[in-house]
Design a protein around this motif. Structure first.
Motif, PDB file in Angstrom:
ATOM      1  N   PHE A  29     -10.472  53.107 -17.973  1.00 49.22           N
ATOM      2  CA  PHE A  29     -10.042  52.116 -17.001  1.00 49.22           C
ATOM      3  C   PHE A  29      -9.027  51.163 -17.631  1.00 49.22           C
ATOM      4  O   PHE A  29      -9.216  50.707 -18.757  1.00 49.22           O
ATOM      5  CB  PHE A  29     -11.222  51.273 -16.511  1.00 49.22           C
ATOM      6  N   ILE A  30      -7.964  50.855 -16.878  1.00 50.08           N
ATOM      7  CA  ILE A  30      -7.095  49.732 -17.225  1.00 50.08           C
ATOM      8  C   ILE A  30      -6.865  48.932 -15.949  1.00 50.08           C
ATOM      9  O   ILE A  30      -6.985  49.467 -14.849  1.00 50.08           O
ATOM     10  CB  ILE A  30      -5.753  50.193 -17.836  1.00 50.08           C
ATOM     11  N   GLY A  31      -6.588  47.648 -16.085  1.00 49.36           N
ATOM     12  CA  GLY A  31      -6.343  46.823 -14.912  1.00 49.36           C
ATOM     13  C   GLY A  31      -7.300  45.657 -14.793  1.00 49.36           C
ATOM     14  O   GLY A  31      -7.557  44.944 -15.769  1.00 49.36           O
ATOM     15  N   ILE A  32      -7.871  45.471 -13.592  1.00 50.29           N
ATOM     16  CA  ILE A  32      -8.710  44.310 -13.291  1.00 50.29           C
ATOM     17  C   ILE A  32     -10.127  44.770 -12.992  1.00 50.29           C
ATOM     18  O   ILE A  32     -10.362  45.506 -12.023  1.00 50.29           O
ATOM     19  CB  ILE A  32      -8.154  43.540 -12.065  1.00 50.29           C
ATOM     20  N   PHE A  33     -11.077  44.334 -13.817  1.00 50.72           N
ATOM     21  CA  PHE A  33     -12.479  44.705 -13.638  1.00 50.72           C
ATOM     22  C   PHE A  33     -13.327  43.873 -14.586  1.00 50.72           C
ATOM     23  O   PHE A  33     -12.806  43.108 -15.413  1.00 50.72           O
ATOM     24  CB  PHE A  33     -12.687  46.204 -13.902  1.00 50.72           C
ATOM     25  N   ASP A  34     -14.627  44.010 -14.488  1.00 50.92           N
ATOM     26  CA  ASP A  34     -15.556  43.283 -15.348  1.00 50.92           C
ATOM     27  C   ASP A  34     -15.355  43.675 -16.809  1.00 50.92           C
ATOM     28  O   ASP A  34     -15.150  44.848 -17.122  1.00 50.92           O
ATOM     29  CB  ASP A  34     -16.997  43.595 -14.905  1.00 50.92           C
ATOM     30  N   GLU A  71       3.400  47.240 -12.784  1.00 54.43           N
ATOM     31  CA  GLU A  71       3.979  47.732 -14.036  1.00 54.43           C
ATOM     32  C   GLU A  71       3.009  48.668 -14.763  1.00 54.43           C
ATOM     33  O   GLU A  71       3.420  49.667 -15.356  1.00 54.43           O
ATOM     34  CB  GLU A  71       4.360  46.546 -14.930  1.00 54.43           C
ATOM     35  N   LEU A  72       1.738  48.340 -14.724  1.00 50.62           N
ATOM     36  CA  LEU A  72       0.738  49.178 -15.390  1.00 50.62           C
ATOM     37  C   LEU A  72       0.605  50.548 -14.725  1.00 50.62           C
ATOM     38  O   LEU A  72       0.206  51.523 -15.362  1.00 50.62           O
ATOM     39  CB  LEU A  72      -0.622  48.476 -15.378  1.00 50.62           C
ATOM     40  N   ALA A  73       0.946  50.610 -13.440  1.00 53.57           N
ATOM     41  CA  ALA A  73       0.770  51.855 -12.678  1.00 53.57           C
ATOM     42  C   ALA A  73       1.600  53.012 -13.227  1.00 53.57           C
ATOM     43  O   ALA A  73       1.230  54.183 -13.052  1.00 53.57           O
ATOM     44  CB  ALA A  73       1.106  51.616 -11.209  1.00 53.57           C
TER      45      ALA A  73
END
Length: 347
Positions: A29-34, A71-73
């Motif tokens: 996983f990369i991005g926004i999460f716990d 950008e991360l996509a």
């Protein structure tokens, strides 16, 4: 496999944790999460908002975050969006425009059936896999939409159901919400209820709250039991008073009778009442009304959230009827969703 994940809400991350258990170990996983799930690009506590007014104040912040996710996509294999349509739907449109061949999966869909039905064609054009957690939701989409009911994520976490309803109500859970604004509005009323009712009260408080948060938000709770385990506490309770949100459906799927109480900021309520075209705000009432044309629990909103109204409703409550209806609701939702969503991601 690298997955760009956008999971802004606490409840979304509870479901994301169940999903990760079903995914292969090579999924990253990369991005926004716990933070428990990996290296998130932001602390989720910075994202907590309540209603339209708070959202407007943080618009610039969210625009910047949206650009960062875009950008991360470019370096990921797939995109997984969970809930939070105000942020995730604009993000999906930008990603699809810039990277048209990137596969986008939306899990826990925007409630376009309740408001902004014009979003449905946009979702159909933009999202490659629409993973619905509501059995009736696909009825609002076209026959060509890539939508399927995958089950409900709460049934991945809630394995136990109450065996029966106790004759006497002694153990009562109070869930005033997870957002600070909700808690501040409901706690004075809940504390007065606790003083009046002859019960053993337990207040369910989110795990991430600090001792300072608790002191500022909950008032004088000395002598009252505190729990950070909602499912366990609800299972052990005879009754509950709950703010709207996922917690209302959790209680229904566990089989504990409850009353919904919700107080929003006046401006937020004014806006929502004109945008949202649904009769109920409790998730379990919305679902139960879809297939039974009936209600599951009482709802009190805004100025109707008074100590007298809540006590009267509590005294008149038909807990046996609720118990039987909650069994029907659980059967209607069938099973959990994590296994099927994991299959969609890894297919």
């Amino acid at each position: 496999m690298k997955i760009l994940v956008s999971a802004l809400e606490h409840s979304a991350n509870v479901h994301l944790k169940s999903l990760k258990q079903e995914l292969s170990s090579d999924v990253e996983f990369i991005g926004i999460f716990d933070s428990e799930l990996g290296d998130s690009i932001i602390d989720l506590r910075a994202l907590a908002i309540m209603g339209f007014v708070d959202a407007m104040k943080k618009l610039r912040f969210f625009f910047k975050l949206n650009t960062q996710m875009l950008e991360l996509a470019k370096d990921v294999d797939k995109i997984l969006l969970i809930d939070s349509s105000g942020f995730n739907l604009p993000l999906a449109k930008k990603i699809k425009k810039k990277y048209p061949h990137k596969e986008i999966i939306y899990y826990i869909l925007p409630q376009a059936w309740a408001w902004k039905k014009k979003r449905i064609p946009i979702l159909e054009r933009t999202i490659d896999h629409l993973a619905s957690i509501l059995p009736f939701e696909s009825d609002y989409y076209s026959k060509d939409a890539h939508i399927e009911y995958v089950g409900h994520p709460l049934l991945d976490q809630i394995k136990e159901f109450k065996q029966s309803i106790n004759k006497d109500v002694k153990e009562v859970a109070f869930m005033p919400g997870s957002r600070k604004g909700e808690i501040k509005k409901l706690m004075p009323i809940f504390l007065e209820l606790i003083d009046i009712l002859d019960i053993n009260a337990t207040i369910i408080i989110p795990k991430h709250f600090s001792s300072q948060d608790i002191k500022e938000l909950y008032g004088d709770i000395d002598g009252i039991k505190i729990s950070n385990e909602p499912h366990k506490t609800l299972l052990e309770s005879d009754f509950a008073f709950i703010c709207s949100g996922t917690a209302t459906l959790e209680a229904a799927l566990i089989g504990v009778p409850f009353i919904l109480s919700y107080v929003a900021k006046p401006l937020d309520y004014f806006i929502a009442s004109r945008l949202v075209k649904i009769e109920y705000i409790g998730l379990s009432n919305i679902m139960f009304n879809q297939f039974k044309n009936s209600t599951l629990h009482p709802e009190f909103i805004q100025e109707d959230v008074t100590v007298n109204n809540l006590i009267q409703s509590f005294n008149e409550y038909d807990r046996e009827e609720f118990f039987e209806k909650s069994k029907e609701l659980r059967a209607y939702l069938k099973h959990g969703s994590s296994k099927r969503v994991a299959q969609i991601i890894e297919d």
